[in-house]
Scaffold this motif. Structure first.
Motif, mmCIF file in Angstrom:
data_model
loop_
_atom_site.group_PDB
_atom_site.id
_atom_site.type_symbol
_atom_site.label_atom_id
_atom_site.label_comp_id
_atom_site.label_asym_id
_atom_site.label_seq_id
_atom_site.Cartn_x
_atom_site.Cartn_y
_atom_site.Cartn_z
ATOM 1 N N PHE A 60 0.834 -1.210 0.000
ATOM 2 C CA PHE A 60 0.000 0.000 0.000
ATOM 3 C C PHE A 60 0.864 1.254 0.000
ATOM 4 O O PHE A 60 0.522 2.247 -0.648
ATOM 5 C CB PHE A 60 -0.923 0.003 1.214
ATOM 6 C CG PHE A 60 -1.955 1.100 1.156
ATOM 7 C CD1 PHE A 60 -3.123 0.918 0.447
ATOM 8 C CD2 PHE A 60 -1.739 2.316 1.783
ATOM 9 C CE1 PHE A 60 -4.073 1.925 0.375
ATOM 10 C CE2 PHE A 60 -2.676 3.330 1.716
ATOM 11 C CZ PHE A 60 -3.848 3.133 1.010
ATOM 12 N N VAL A 61 1.981 1.233 0.723
ATOM 13 C CA VAL A 61 2.897 2.380 0.701
ATOM 14 C C VAL A 61 3.424 2.611 -0.709
ATOM 15 O O VAL A 61 3.476 3.741 -1.199
ATOM 16 C CB VAL A 61 4.060 2.151 1.693
ATOM 17 C CG1 VAL A 61 5.150 3.192 1.492
ATOM 18 C CG2 VAL A 61 3.557 2.203 3.125
ATOM 19 N N GLN A 62 3.806 1.529 -1.371
ATOM 20 C CA GLN A 62 4.273 1.652 -2.752
ATOM 21 C C GLN A 62 3.177 2.181 -3.660
ATOM 22 O O GLN A 62 3.437 3.012 -4.541
ATOM 23 C CB GLN A 62 4.759 0.296 -3.260
ATOM 24 C CG GLN A 62 6.194 -0.018 -2.918
ATOM 25 C CD GLN A 62 6.824 -0.941 -3.949
ATOM 26 O OE1 GLN A 62 6.171 -1.874 -4.425
ATOM 27 N NE2 GLN A 62 8.064 -0.702 -4.290
ATOM 28 N N LEU A 63 1.958 1.715 -3.458
ATOM 29 C CA LEU A 63 0.834 2.195 -4.260
ATOM 30 C C LEU A 63 0.662 3.708 -4.076
ATOM 31 O O LEU A 63 0.454 4.437 -5.061
ATOM 32 C CB LEU A 63 -0.445 1.467 -3.855
ATOM 33 C CG LEU A 63 -1.745 1.972 -4.483
ATOM 34 C CD1 LEU A 63 -1.710 1.756 -5.993
ATOM 35 C CD2 LEU A 63 -2.958 1.277 -3.866
ATOM 36 N N LEU A 108 6.726 7.233 7.341
ATOM 37 C CA LEU A 108 5.704 8.185 7.768
ATOM 38 C C LEU A 108 5.989 9.579 7.221
ATOM 39 O O LEU A 108 5.078 10.295 6.794
ATOM 40 C CB LEU A 108 5.638 8.226 9.294
ATOM 41 C CG LEU A 108 5.137 6.958 9.998
ATOM 42 C CD1 LEU A 108 5.227 7.115 11.510
ATOM 43 C CD2 LEU A 108 3.716 6.640 9.589
ATOM 44 N N THR A 109 7.276 9.971 7.227
ATOM 45 C CA THR A 109 7.654 11.276 6.674
ATOM 46 C C THR A 109 7.314 11.364 5.193
ATOM 47 O O THR A 109 6.784 12.376 4.719
ATOM 48 C CB THR A 109 9.159 11.519 6.878
ATOM 49 O OG1 THR A 109 9.460 11.491 8.275
ATOM 50 C CG2 THR A 109 9.578 12.866 6.299
ATOM 51 N N ALA A 110 7.621 10.292 4.455
ATOM 52 C CA ALA A 110 7.335 10.285 3.020
ATOM 53 C C ALA A 110 5.837 10.379 2.754
ATOM 54 O O ALA A 110 5.394 11.121 1.868
ATOM 55 C CB ALA A 110 7.910 9.021 2.381
ATOM 56 N N LEU A 111 5.042 9.627 3.507
ATOM 57 C CA LEU A 111 3.596 9.663 3.309
ATOM 58 C C LEU A 111 3.029 11.038 3.651
ATOM 59 O O LEU A 111 2.155 11.554 2.935
ATOM 60 C CB LEU A 111 2.932 8.590 4.168
ATOM 61 C CG LEU A 111 3.193 7.141 3.753
ATOM 62 C CD1 LEU A 111 2.638 6.172 4.786
ATOM 63 C CD2 LEU A 111 2.605 6.843 2.385
ATOM 64 N N ILE A 128 -5.185 11.475 -0.233
ATOM 65 C CA ILE A 128 -6.051 10.707 0.669
ATOM 66 C C ILE A 128 -5.490 9.298 0.879
ATOM 67 O O ILE A 128 -5.491 8.775 2.001
ATOM 68 C CB ILE A 128 -7.480 10.649 0.104
ATOM 69 C CG1 ILE A 128 -8.116 12.038 0.142
ATOM 70 C CG2 ILE A 128 -8.336 9.656 0.892
ATOM 71 C CD1 ILE A 128 -9.458 12.117 -0.569
ATOM 72 N N CYS A 129 -4.997 8.689 -0.190
ATOM 73 C CA CYS A 129 -4.398 7.355 -0.067
ATOM 74 C C CYS A 129 -3.190 7.391 0.858
ATOM 75 O O CYS A 129 -3.002 6.497 1.698
ATOM 76 C CB CYS A 129 -3.993 6.830 -1.445
ATOM 77 S SG CYS A 129 -5.380 6.422 -2.521
ATOM 78 N N ALA A 130 -2.339 8.418 0.710
ATOM 79 C CA ALA A 130 -1.169 8.545 1.582
ATOM 80 C C ALA A 130 -1.593 8.786 3.029
ATOM 81 O O ALA A 130 -0.975 8.259 3.961
ATOM 82 C CB ALA A 130 -0.275 9.680 1.090
ATOM 83 N N PHE A 131 -2.653 9.574 3.216
ATOM 84 C CA PHE A 131 -3.150 9.818 4.572
ATOM 85 C C PHE A 131 -3.656 8.519 5.203
ATOM 86 O O PHE A 131 -3.440 8.265 6.391
ATOM 87 C CB PHE A 131 -4.269 10.858 4.552
ATOM 88 C CG PHE A 131 -4.777 11.225 5.915
ATOM 89 C CD1 PHE A 131 -4.086 12.121 6.706
ATOM 90 C CD2 PHE A 131 -5.944 10.658 6.403
ATOM 91 C CE1 PHE A 131 -4.546 12.452 7.977
ATOM 92 C CE2 PHE A 131 -6.416 10.984 7.668
ATOM 93 C CZ PHE A 131 -5.709 11.880 8.454
ATOM 94 N N TYR A 132 -4.312 7.699 4.394
ATOM 95 C CA TYR A 132 -4.749 6.398 4.907
ATOM 96 C C TYR A 132 -3.542 5.539 5.276
ATOM 97 O O TYR A 132 -3.568 4.809 6.272
ATOM 98 C CB TYR A 132 -5.609 5.686 3.865
ATOM 99 C CG TYR A 132 -6.097 4.330 4.312
ATOM 100 C CD1 TYR A 132 -7.112 4.207 5.253
ATOM 101 C CD2 TYR A 132 -5.545 3.163 3.791
ATOM 102 C CE1 TYR A 132 -7.557 2.964 5.676
ATOM 103 C CE2 TYR A 132 -5.980 1.915 4.198
ATOM 104 C CZ TYR A 132 -6.981 1.823 5.150
ATOM 105 O OH TYR A 132 -7.409 0.590 5.571
ATOM 106 N N GLY A 133 -2.469 5.630 4.459
ATOM 107 C CA GLY A 133 -1.242 4.926 4.806
ATOM 108 C C GLY A 133 -0.679 5.387 6.137
ATOM 109 O O GLY A 133 -0.172 4.579 6.931
ATOM 110 N N LEU A 134 -0.753 6.690 6.395
ATOM 111 C CA LEU A 134 -0.328 7.211 7.697
ATOM 112 C C LEU A 134 -1.166 6.591 8.816
ATOM 113 O O LEU A 134 -0.649 6.208 9.868
ATOM 114 C CB LEU A 134 -0.481 8.729 7.728
ATOM 115 C CG LEU A 134 0.613 9.572 7.080
ATOM 116 C CD1 LEU A 134 0.178 11.028 7.001
ATOM 117 C CD2 LEU A 134 1.912 9.463 7.864
ATOM 118 N N ALA A 135 -2.468 6.495 8.577
ATOM 119 C CA ALA A 135 -3.372 5.991 9.613
ATOM 120 C C ALA A 135 -3.077 4.540 9.960
ATOM 121 O O ALA A 135 -3.057 4.166 11.135
ATOM 122 C CB ALA A 135 -4.819 6.147 9.160
ATOM 123 N N ILE A 136 -2.823 3.707 8.936
ATOM 124 C CA ILE A 136 -2.600 2.289 9.230
ATOM 125 C C ILE A 136 -1.222 2.058 9.836
ATOM 126 O O ILE A 136 -0.970 0.998 10.402
ATOM 127 C CB ILE A 136 -2.779 1.415 7.970
ATOM 128 C CG1 ILE A 136 -1.761 1.797 6.882
ATOM 129 C CG2 ILE A 136 -4.192 1.491 7.465
ATOM 130 C CD1 ILE A 136 -1.860 0.935 5.639
#
Length: 487
Positions: free
Chosen positions: A35-38, A104-107, A212-220
């Motif tokens: 998901f991070v890669q996505l 986390l910084t990248a996201l 939004i996808c990156a923010f979701y990555g932060l959340a998980i």
């Protein structure tokens, strides 16, 4: 499941124990990596469809259509240059403080810069957004380090077999979102026609999707997903642990839960670059760099070759056909790697697949003038399309060099605590090749198409690159495990 030991517990001269059975992939962590890669891939894939129109709209070209490609190229190059310049720093830092803070910084950077890109109305604003995104998103080595942290020699090929899932998803979703959600007030007036925000910033909505996808990555990452613990308990546990638990030393495993595999301590002191430049690291870096140079030079010429008039050495294909070719081939290549790479690796090994991939580059290059000659003589008939399909199939074999190199990079690292820095060195050189290769090949291709020039000049260059990549790969061991047996 095979028990794994920390590198500090294994004497340098002792032969490491070889796993006797395949270790299952840790999907509870691996899906987060995908998901991070996505999230990262969605950035460029989403921007690509509307960036030319955005350049026209902000007026930086003053109506000169010939300058659109120039400014689009600057935006793309600025991201890759800043990413290349910082990738080693982030990779080395991940060995010291752990992978998770940098991911986390990248996201977070993706969230901020994508929104700022959508809100920018000047070329300078767009450029600054892309430079910052690239500079703080040089986590390619970090992500590869995470994959190597949570796998071993038995399941690493399986992990890289699944990595194309992110690329396939991004390639399918990104262009669709970028193309359909740009200028939404004009496209969907009944839904967005009353939004003054989207009228003023017509490209904010597609930019918001990867944000939004990156923010979701932060959340998980902040609230790890659990199938047995309710969400409110996770939140309460997370905040109580952060408030009252004593600080712990950073872990190389960025995604594992406390007590998970690979929770080894890492050094807080930076390792000198000279200590990383061992013969094994230099060999794998040279091999990866020359392979990247050849592949990216070759692949960047494909759309030019397809679009160039037949009489000048190309195929005279229009953009819809070119897009269809790349979409179909990308889906087939990614799906084929997903289905077959791990099996081929188990049957033939990383070295044999790698050398076969580089060897396929020679017929790939030869097919360029052959396809053009056939198109000149008989037009775009069935034979031409069959040769195009053959060339794309050979390119798929060439692309399998990338997961093969992961095994060699893992084996070349001085020890497990330096996986991030080792990946960083390799990707730093590969980033340079990514910038230099396509630029040089495009210049030589354009030069060779001019009247009175040698039309085969660019193919001579490709052949030289292919033999250079083959030559450097001869120094790789026949089996990556042979490097792990030698200190």
């Amino acid at each position: 499941m095979i028990a794994r030991q920390d590198d500090e517990e294994i004497p340098l001269l002792q032969r490491p124990e070889q796993p006797t059975a395949k270790t299952p992939l840790p999907w509870d962590q691996f899906w987060i990596i995908l998901f991070v890669q996505l999230s990262e891939l969605l950035v460029s894939e989403t921007l690509a469809p509307f960036t030319p129109q955005l350049i026209r709209d902000i007026g930086v070209t003053h109506g000169d259509e010939s300058q659109v490609g120039y400014f689009v190229g600057i935006l793309r190059a600025s991201y890759h240059v800043s990413q290349t310049l910082t990738i080693f720093f982030w990779s080395q830092l991940s060995d010291r403080i752990g992978r998770k803070p940098l991911i986390l910084t990248a996201l977070f950077t993706i969230v901020v810069t994508m929104l700022s890109f959508g809100l920018s109305r000047t070329f300078l604003g767009l450029l600054v957004s892309r430079v910052i995104c690239g500079a703080f998103n040089g986590t390619g080595g970090v992500v590869k380090g995470v994959v190597m942290d949570i796998t071993d020699a038995t399941n690493l090929p399986n992990a890289y077999g699944y990595m194309p899932l992110s690329w396939i998803s991004a390639a399918a979703i990104g262009p669709l979102v970028g193309g359909s959600l740009s200028r939404p007030a004009d496209r969907f007036p009944e839904i967005f026609g009353r939004s003054e925000l989207l009228k003023t910033y017509p490209y904010l909505l597609p930019c918001a999707f990867p944000a939004i996808c990156a923010f979701y990555g932060l959340a998980i990452h902040v609230f790890p997903v659990s199938t047995t613990t309710p969400l409110w308990e996770l939140i309460e546990e997370r905040f109580l642990r952060q408030s009252y638990a004593k600080p712990s030393k950073p872990s190389s495993n960025a995604l594992a839960s406390p007590g998970g595999a690979n929770s080894e301590e890492v050094s807080s002191e930076p390792v000198p670059l000279r200590a990383l430049l061992t013969p094994k690291v230099l060999i794998v870096t040279a091999s990866y760099g020359t392979m990247e140079l050849f592949y990216m030079s070759l692949y960047s010429i494909l759309p030019l070759f397809y679009a160039t008039p037949i009489e000048l050495g190309g195929l005279s294909l229009d953009p819809p056909r070119i897009g269809t070719i790349f979409a179909i081939s990308g889906f087939i290549h990614g799906t084929s790697q997903l289905l077959f790479y791990a099996r081929l690796h188990d049957r033939f090994g990383a070295y044999a697949i790698h050398m076969a991939g580089l060897g396929s580059g020679i017929p790939i290059v030869i097919l360029f003038p052959v396809i053009n000659a056939l198109a000149r003589a008989h037009g775009m008939g069935l034979a031409v399309w069959m040769l195009i399909g053959l060339q794309l199939a050979l390119i798929f074999i060439l692309e399998m060099c990338y997961p093969c190199m992961a095994s060699f990079i893992r084996a070349a690292a001085p020890n497990r605590t330096l996986l991030g820095a080792t990946n960083g060195i390799v990707l730093l050189v590969a980033g340079g090749a990514l910038i230099i290769g396509p630029t040089c090949s495009a210049v030589v291709f354009s030069y060779s198409m001019q009247e009175g020039r040698d039309a085969w000049l660019v193919y001579y260059l490709f052949m030289a690159m292919a033999f250079l990549a083959l030559g450097t790969s001869l120094f790789l061991p026949r089996d990556p495990s042979l490097w792990e047996e030698v200190p």
